[in-house]
Design an enzyme around this catalytic site. Structure first.
Site, short mmCIF file in Angstrom:
data_model
loop_
_atom_site.label_atom_id
_atom_site.label_comp_id
_atom_site.label_asym_id
_atom_site.label_seq_id
_atom_site.Cartn_x
_atom_site.Cartn_y
_atom_site.Cartn_z
N ASN A 99 0.85 -1.19 0.00
CA ASN A 99 0.00 0.00 0.00
C ASN A 99 0.88 1.24 0.00
OD1 ASN A 99 -2.74 -0.45 -0.02
ND2 ASN A 99 -2.99 -0.44 2.20
N LYS A 176 -5.11 4.56 -6.47
CA LYS A 176 -5.17 3.81 -5.20
C LYS A 176 -4.70 4.70 -4.04
CE LYS A 176 -4.02 -0.56 -3.00
NZ LYS A 176 -4.98 -0.32 -1.95
N ASN A 180 -6.84 5.69 -0.78
CA ASN A 180 -6.35 5.43 0.58
C ASN A 180 -6.26 6.73 1.40
OD1 ASN A 180 -4.24 2.79 -0.62
ND2 ASN A 180 -6.08 2.57 0.61
N ASN A 184 -8.47 5.91 4.52
CA ASN A 184 -7.75 5.30 5.64
C ASN A 184 -7.59 6.18 6.88
OD1 ASN A 184 -7.56 3.48 3.53
ND2 ASN A 184 -5.54 2.76 4.09
N ASN A 194 -15.57 1.35 6.88
CA ASN A 194 -15.52 2.21 5.68
C ASN A 194 -16.89 2.79 5.33
OD1 ASN A 194 -12.87 1.46 5.61
ND2 ASN A 194 -13.04 0.14 3.81
N SER A 246 -7.19 -0.92 6.41
CA SER A 246 -5.94 -1.45 6.98
C SER A 246 -5.39 -0.50 8.06
CB SER A 246 -4.91 -1.66 5.88
OG SER A 246 -4.75 -0.48 5.13
N GLU A 258 0.71 2.98 7.79
CA GLU A 258 1.39 3.31 6.53
C GLU A 258 1.19 4.79 6.17
OE1 GLU A 258 1.05 -0.79 4.08
OE2 GLU A 258 -0.84 0.05 4.75
O1 KPL Z 1 -6.94 -0.38 0.53
C1 KPL Z 1 -7.71 -0.22 1.45
C2 KPL Z 1 -7.14 -0.35 2.81
O2 KPL Z 1 -7.86 -0.66 3.73
O3 KPL Z 1 -5.92 -0.13 2.93
C3 KPL Z 1 -9.13 0.19 1.21
C4 KPL Z 1 -9.32 0.32 -0.28
C5 KPL Z 1 -9.42 1.49 1.87
C6 KPL Z 1 -10.14 -0.84 1.66
O4 KPL Z 1 -10.35 -0.84 3.02
#
Ligand code: KPL
Length: 294
Positions: A99, A176, A180, A184, A194, A246, A258
């Site tokens: 990520n 992405k 995030n 996140n 979420n 995450s 992260e």
């Molecule tokens: O990638 C994700 C993460 O949790 O890191 C998402 C897309 C937000 C899904 O929960």
């Protein structure tokens, strides 16, 4: 030979694919002693509840194809440690699968002649315990397409219907990252699933984040318009409504997040263009404060 560095959710997903497709692979598992890594076994429960108990052969030198599946903030240290124990061939193919963004130049500076490729996946899995991974969703594995397709990586992609080479991985990675950045930190700070981000209170916050994200997007990836980003963010929020992000899980378990490679990367890029993103900056600081309180 493919060498998988790290055996959390993503590393285990790849090891399981190699095992079930008889592709040669070995592993470097961080944080476990040499004796442990000699005999490590992975328990992998696939999406159909089938249990696999697979042996993880330890890597042997020289490493030619390295799939790095540790968290972004572990990448630099993991490579430095690996270089103390193993030889990585000069022109090795290195795949980064985590990520966030911002590790490629670090890896390239440690391995100047390596072919460093970015990748991303939408497979979902979680580690119930160390080396005990449960798959929760089938997704895609997208690898940067350039001249660096080694035979082993080509075999991996060919054997995996959900894997593909992507000539335009940067757009996918930016999208992405923006998703995030929007989901996140909020779900981590407020400790919500979420789906709660569709509530009016949070939608305003998501939109304020997106207005700032758009300033960066226009500069780094103009094809990602604000409408496309907003659509993608709310699509993911709806599709993963019952999930915890995450970063939410990291904060709940008092683990390092992260954030530096997600919102932190966005802020670094913004700073290069002398842009200020106060809403994103505030969330970045809040997550850092949470981490400092563990
Ligand atoms: O990638 C994700 C993460 O949790 O890191 C998402 C897309 C937000 C899904 O929960």
């Amino acid at each position: 030979m493919l060498t998988i560095l790290g055996c959390g959710a993503i590393g285990a997903t790849i090891a399981h694919h190699c095992y079930t497709n008889a592709l040669p692979f070995n592993t470097v598992i961080r944080g476990v002693s040499a004796s442990f890594s000699q005999n490590s076994r992975l328990k992998f429960t696939d999406i159909n509840q089938r249990e696999f108990n697979l042996s993880l052969p330890p890597a042997n030198s020289p490493i030619t194809n390295l799939l790095i599946t540790v968290k972004a903030y572990q990448v630099e240290d993991a490579i430095k440690q690996l270089l103390k124990q193993q030889t990585i061939v000069d022109n090795a193919s290195i795949v980064l699968l985590h990520n966030g963004m911002g590790t490629k130049h670090i890896v390239q500076s440690l391995l100047p002649n390596a072919k460093v490729l970015s990748a991303t996946t939408t497979y979902a899995a979680f580690a119930r315990n160390k080396l005990d991974v449960i798959q929760t969703g089938i997704g895609e594995v997208l690898l940067e397409c350039n001249n660096a397709k080694s035979d082993s990586l080509a075999q991996l992609v060919e054997s995996w219907p959900q894997a593909s080479w992507q000539p335009n991985i940067q757009t996918i990675l930016w999208q992405k990252l923006f998703i995030n950045c929007a989901i996140n930190p909020l779900t981590a700070i407020y400790q919500i699933q979420n789906g709660r981000l569709t509530e009016q209170f949070f939608t305003g916050k998501v939109k304020a984040l997106l207005d700032e994200i758009n300033l960066v997007a226009q500069l780094v990836c103009p094809q990602l318009t604000i409408d496309k980003i907003e659509q993608a963010v709310f699509d993911i929020i709806n599709k993963t409504a019952d999930n915890f992000s995450s970063m939410n899980r990291d904060v709940a378990s008092k683990r390092q997040t992260e954030i530096d490679f997600i919102t932190g990367h966005l802020l670094n890029i913004a700073a290069r263009y002398a842009l200020k993103l106060p809403v994103n900056q505030a969330l970045y600081q809040q997550v850092k404060q949470l981490e400092a309180q563990y």
